[in-house]
Design an enzyme around this catalytic site. Structure first.
Site, PDB file in Angstrom:
ATOM      1  N   ASP A  35       0.840  -1.195   0.000  1.00  0.00           N
ATOM      2  CA  ASP A  35       0.000   0.000   0.000  1.00  0.00           C
ATOM      3  C   ASP A  35       0.880   1.252   0.000  1.00  0.00           C
ATOM      4  O   ASP A  35       1.660   1.468   0.931  1.00  0.00           O
ATOM      5  CB  ASP A  35      -0.888  -0.023   1.246  1.00  0.00           C
ATOM      6  CG  ASP A  35      -2.077   0.914   1.147  1.00  0.00           C
ATOM      7  OD1 ASP A  35      -2.051   1.818   0.311  1.00  0.00           O
ATOM      8  OD2 ASP A  35      -3.024   0.744   1.925  1.00  0.00           O
ATOM      9  N   ASP A  36       0.761   2.060  -1.042  1.00  0.00           N
ATOM     10  CA  ASP A  36       1.545   3.297  -1.183  1.00  0.00           C
ATOM     11  C   ASP A  36       3.044   3.034  -1.324  1.00  0.00           C
ATOM     12  O   ASP A  36       3.868   3.891  -0.993  1.00  0.00           O
ATOM     13  CB  ASP A  36       1.312   4.245   0.005  1.00  0.00           C
ATOM     14  CG  ASP A  36      -0.026   4.958  -0.067  1.00  0.00           C
ATOM     15  OD1 ASP A  36      -0.851   4.593  -0.922  1.00  0.00           O
ATOM     16  OD2 ASP A  36      -0.258   5.869   0.748  1.00  0.00           O
ATOM     17  N   CYS A  73      -5.933   4.120  -3.713  1.00  0.00           N
ATOM     18  CA  CYS A  73      -6.324   2.868  -3.058  1.00  0.00           C
ATOM     19  C   CYS A  73      -7.591   2.200  -3.586  1.00  0.00           C
ATOM     20  O   CYS A  73      -7.543   1.111  -4.155  1.00  0.00           O
ATOM     21  CB  CYS A  73      -6.486   3.114  -1.562  1.00  0.00           C
ATOM     22  SG  CYS A  73      -5.033   3.806  -0.752  1.00  0.00           S
ATOM     23  N   ARG A  77      -8.164  -1.228  -5.988  1.00  0.00           N
ATOM     24  CA  ARG A  77      -8.665  -2.499  -5.448  1.00  0.00           C
ATOM     25  C   ARG A  77      -9.915  -2.972  -6.173  1.00  0.00           C
ATOM     26  O   ARG A  77     -10.145  -4.168  -6.328  1.00  0.00           O
ATOM     27  CB  ARG A  77      -8.894  -2.345  -3.944  1.00  0.00           C
ATOM     28  CG  ARG A  77      -7.587  -2.199  -3.197  1.00  0.00           C
ATOM     29  CD  ARG A  77      -7.711  -1.546  -1.823  1.00  0.00           C
ATOM     30  NE  ARG A  77      -6.460  -0.897  -1.503  1.00  0.00           N
ATOM     31  CZ  ARG A  77      -5.404  -1.522  -0.969  1.00  0.00           C
ATOM     32  NH1 ARG A  77      -5.494  -2.798  -0.657  1.00  0.00           N
ATOM     33  NH2 ARG A  77      -4.289  -0.877  -0.740  1.00  0.00           N
ATOM     34  N   LYS A 130      -6.308  -5.328   3.898  1.00  0.00           N
ATOM     35  CA  LYS A 130      -7.138  -4.149   3.655  1.00  0.00           C
ATOM     36  C   LYS A 130      -8.155  -4.412   2.546  1.00  0.00           C
ATOM     37  O   LYS A 130      -7.804  -4.841   1.455  1.00  0.00           O
ATOM     38  CB  LYS A 130      -6.222  -2.981   3.277  1.00  0.00           C
ATOM     39  CG  LYS A 130      -6.923  -1.710   2.832  1.00  0.00           C
ATOM     40  CD  LYS A 130      -5.885  -0.624   2.578  1.00  0.00           C
ATOM     41  CE  LYS A 130      -6.464   0.617   1.919  1.00  0.00           C
ATOM     42  NZ  LYS A 130      -5.463   1.689   1.751  1.00  0.00           N
ATOM     43  N   HIS A 132     -11.408  -2.040   1.547  1.00  0.00           N
ATOM     44  CA  HIS A 132     -11.543  -0.697   0.977  1.00  0.00           C
ATOM     45  C   HIS A 132     -12.381  -0.606  -0.289  1.00  0.00           C
ATOM     46  O   HIS A 132     -12.229   0.330  -1.082  1.00  0.00           O
ATOM     47  CB  HIS A 132     -10.148  -0.090   0.738  1.00  0.00           C
ATOM     48  CG  HIS A 132     -10.163   1.416   0.772  1.00  0.00           C
ATOM     49  ND1 HIS A 132      -9.146   2.187   0.240  1.00  0.00           N
ATOM     50  CD2 HIS A 132     -11.073   2.293   1.274  1.00  0.00           C
ATOM     51  CE1 HIS A 132      -9.424   3.467   0.412  1.00  0.00           C
ATOM     52  NE2 HIS A 132     -10.582   3.560   1.037  1.00  0.00           N
ATOM     53  N   HIS A 221       1.741   2.391   3.985  1.00  0.00           N
ATOM     54  CA  HIS A 221       0.786   3.498   4.083  1.00  0.00           C
ATOM     55  C   HIS A 221       0.886   4.155   5.461  1.00  0.00           C
ATOM     56  O   HIS A 221       1.108   3.481   6.462  1.00  0.00           O
ATOM     57  CB  HIS A 221      -0.617   2.923   3.866  1.00  0.00           C
ATOM     58  CG  HIS A 221      -1.711   3.930   3.711  1.00  0.00           C
ATOM     59  ND1 HIS A 221      -2.181   4.686   4.759  1.00  0.00           N
ATOM     60  CD2 HIS A 221      -2.458   4.277   2.624  1.00  0.00           C
ATOM     61  CE1 HIS A 221      -3.173   5.458   4.329  1.00  0.00           C
ATOM     62  NE2 HIS A 221      -3.356   5.232   3.037  1.00  0.00           N
ATOM     63  N   ASP A 327      -0.422  -0.802  -4.826  1.00  0.00           N
ATOM     64  CA  ASP A 327      -1.693  -0.227  -5.273  1.00  0.00           C
ATOM     65  C   ASP A 327      -1.557   1.121  -5.962  1.00  0.00           C
ATOM     66  O   ASP A 327      -2.458   1.555  -6.676  1.00  0.00           O
ATOM     67  CB  ASP A 327      -2.689  -0.130  -4.113  1.00  0.00           C
ATOM     68  CG  ASP A 327      -2.275   0.858  -3.035  1.00  0.00           C
ATOM     69  OD1 ASP A 327      -1.077   1.208  -2.960  1.00  0.00           O
ATOM     70  OD2 ASP A 327      -3.142   1.268  -2.241  1.00  0.00           O
ATOM     71  N   ASN A 328      -0.469   1.809  -5.752  1.00  0.00           N
ATOM     72  CA  ASN A 328      -0.211   3.090  -6.420  1.00  0.00           C
ATOM     73  C   ASN A 328       1.214   3.517  -6.097  1.00  0.00           C
ATOM     74  O   ASN A 328       1.917   2.839  -5.350  1.00  0.00           O
ATOM     75  CB  ASN A 328      -1.201   4.176  -5.980  1.00  0.00           C
ATOM     76  CG  ASN A 328      -1.483   4.227  -4.503  1.00  0.00           C
ATOM     77  OD1 ASN A 328      -2.570   3.863  -4.045  1.00  0.00           O
ATOM     78  ND2 ASN A 328      -0.499   4.655  -3.713  1.00  0.00           N
ATOM     79  N   LYS A 374       1.284   9.480  -6.172  1.00  0.00           N
ATOM     80  CA  LYS A 374      -0.050   8.925  -5.958  1.00  0.00           C
ATOM     81  C   LYS A 374      -1.129   9.950  -6.319  1.00  0.00           C
ATOM     82  O   LYS A 374      -0.975  11.144  -6.090  1.00  0.00           O
ATOM     83  CB  LYS A 374      -0.175   8.530  -4.484  1.00  0.00           C
ATOM     84  CG  LYS A 374      -1.554   8.082  -4.020  1.00  0.00           C
ATOM     85  CD  LYS A 374      -1.516   7.748  -2.537  1.00  0.00           C
ATOM     86  CE  LYS A 374      -2.886   7.362  -2.002  1.00  0.00           C
ATOM     87  NZ  LYS A 374      -2.851   7.023  -0.551  1.00  0.00           N
TER      88      LYS A 374
END
Length: 541
Positions: A35-36, A73, A77, A130, A132, A221, A327-328, A374
């Site tokens: 994540d991130d 995010c 997803r 996660k 989301h 993240h 994710d990014n 991001k």
């Protein structure tokens, strides 16, 4: 009569033997997402951060130079889980409802999840981490095809339980198979995600079924919170500052082949100050941030190693595909909108209750050698590392161009699993899959995905189209298209729109046709009044 019973018994045994034999041939699938995490934040993509387990997967598997996500995010997803562009899946903006089907903020029924399709095909479906893509309990993982789930539903979480500080931050609320629970004081969330993933594998082992395991870590993240022993490993590692560190990452990328000769790197971010011009006190603060950030990635990699060890102990490693992505890109701070306001803190940086984040100065390094961050459609916002490992199937140590996208993962898994995508599912006609299988690329038969149409992006008014070597991109609130030749200019350093108006016109025409077909609406018509606050982000978009 006895003969008839014997015959039926024999048929029963042979039938179940055939099923078991078929299941033993179908691969298990583990999908891991950070994540991130920036493009260069793991060792296999140039980082100094210790990620030996991911590096081992890369060295004995495949890396792609180009693999795309949706820049933030929830939309990422949504595409990942369904094989649809995020608008088609109902999460065109975020996990909030903007009043239109493409922007309802949770996965619609027409967009089947990978878990729903694979479970229908006889797989066990497991998830830790996660979610989301739907806050309401009707849209939680167990309601969308997962046999077992442990993790959190929203977009962010503390890594430690910080006790009762409602004025500072809410307690960590977790869910396990629809039952809410809390993190214990001695627990660290990254470890608990790993522990539950391993527990699910142990429990699933007796079923005789192949499995799909989705591990969605929230590291790295924000908030920056890590275990002391992991932080200690990086003390002094970042004293050299972001400029020197970025130079070293670029050198490693060139040496490994991730960055090809002649490819551009993005120009220096003018908003990032020269490290040597900082005061001693400023340097202490900044290097501490990156020490914690690195520690969070390190702990995630340790968890991946534990999952791989469990896979081996269960004697399933030879028949399992493992894929790792992010994710990014790293979070830059949305420079055009100003820095985040000071965070609520009830403890020092890295500890329970601290709410620091990496910020643009270090994110500029994390996204090396790419442009921007991001929530932006330049390469730094939508590019992820991609590692695929599948013993005896994927050639070890290989690197390919790829040009894959999240929408390609679902058809890839279905092809490998022999899973038929349903024409009808629970009385609903599913959306057609938008992507192409990555199997030819994974097995070394192709160097990039063969597509009949471009790849498209839109999120909060930011737009892009990739077609062959060409990419157009525009950044909200502007509507002007930039054009880049990514074959030589992956760093997006030279806008050539004025030199090739015919290419801009062609790709922009493709974009508007796609937008109409997919349910994309001009952001000005749907943007939340007064802006939109990302939960916990302390600023509006």
């Amino acid at each position: 009569m006895k003969r008839i019973i014997v015959v039926f018994a024999l048929i029963f045994v042979l039938f179940h033997q055939a099923i078991a034999q078929n299941n033993s041939k179908r691969p298990n699938i583990i999908l891991i997402m950070a994540d991130d995490l920036g493009y260069s934040d793991i060792g296999a993509y140039g980082s100094e951060i210790q990620t030996p387990n991911l590096d081992k997967l890369a060295n004995s598997g495949l890396r792609l130079r180009e693999f795309y996500n949706n820049s933030i995010c929830a939309p990422t997803r949504a595409s990942l889980l369904t094989g649809q562009y995020q608008h088609k899946a109902g999460v065109g903006f975020f996990n909030v409802n903007l009043g239109l089907p493409a922007y309802q903020g949770y996965l619609n029924k027409e967009s089947l999840t990978i878990a729903e399709v694979l479970r229908n095909a006889g797989y066990s479906t497991l998830m830790a981490g996660k979610w989301h893509v739907g806050d309401d309990s009707l849209a939680w993982p167990n309601q969308r095809g997962f046999d077992h789930f442990y993790g959190f539903i929203g977009g962010a979480s503390n890594y430690f339980d910080i006790g009762s500080y409602p004025e500072k931050a809410p307690p960590v609320v977790l869910v396990k198979d629809n039952q809410k629970l809390k993190l214990k004081p001695e627990q660290y969330l990254t470890d608990e995600i790993t522990n539950n993933a391993i527990g699910f594998l142990e429990e699933q082992n007796s079923t005789g079924k192949p499995f799909f395991l989705y591990v969605a870590y929230n590291a790295p993240h924000w908030p920056l919170q890590a275990l002391p022993e992991d932080i200690a490993k990086y003390k002094g590692k970042y004293d050299i500052g972001w400029d020197s560190l970025r130079t070293r990452r670029i050198a490693r990328q060139r040496e490994s082949g991730i960055l090809l000769p002649g490819q551009t790197i993005n120009t220096r971010d003018s908003l990032v100050p020269d490290w040597n011009n900082l005061s001693y006190e400023e340097k202490q603060l900044w290097k501490s941030k990156m020490e914690v950030y690195a520690a969070m990635i390190d702990r995630m990699d340790q968890g991946i190693g534990r999952i791989l060890d469990k896979l081996k102990s269960l004697k399933k490693d030879d028949n399992t595909l493992v894929i790792f992505i992010s994710d990014n890109g790293a979070q830059g701070g949305y420079a055009s909108l100003g820095r985040r306001r000071p965070q609520r803190n009830s403890g020092p940086l890295g500890t329970a209750g601290s709410y620091g984040y990496q910020e643009q100065n270090w994110a500029y390094v994390s996204n090396t050698p790419l442009n921007n961050y991001k929530n932006n459609m330049h390469e730094g916002g939508i590019s992820a590392p991609f590692i695929a490992w599948y013993p005896k199937q994927i050639k070890g140590g290989s690197i390919a161009k790829g040009t894959g996208h999240l929408i390609d993962l679902a058809p890839t898994f279905y092809e490998l699993a022999g899973a038929k995508y349903p024409v009808k599912y629970n009385g609903t006609t599913p959306n057609a899959l938008a992507g192409k299988s990555l199997v030819p690329v994974l097995l070394g038969k192709e160097v990039e995905v063969a597509r009949n149409e471009p790849i498209f992006w839109e999120r909060a008014g930011n737009r892009a189209v990739r077609k062959g070597k060409w990419k157009i991109v525009s950044t909200y609130p502007g509507y002007k298209w930039e054009l880049y030749d990514l074959e030589t200019d992956r760093g997006e350093t030279k806008d050539v729109a004025s030199l090739h108006p015919e290419i801009v016109n062609e790709l922009s025409s493709d974009y508007f046709k796609w937008a109409e077909k997919t349910g994309v609406v001009d952001y000005e018509k749907i943007k939340p009044k007064g802006g939109f606050m990302i939960p916990g982000a302390e600023r509006q978009l």
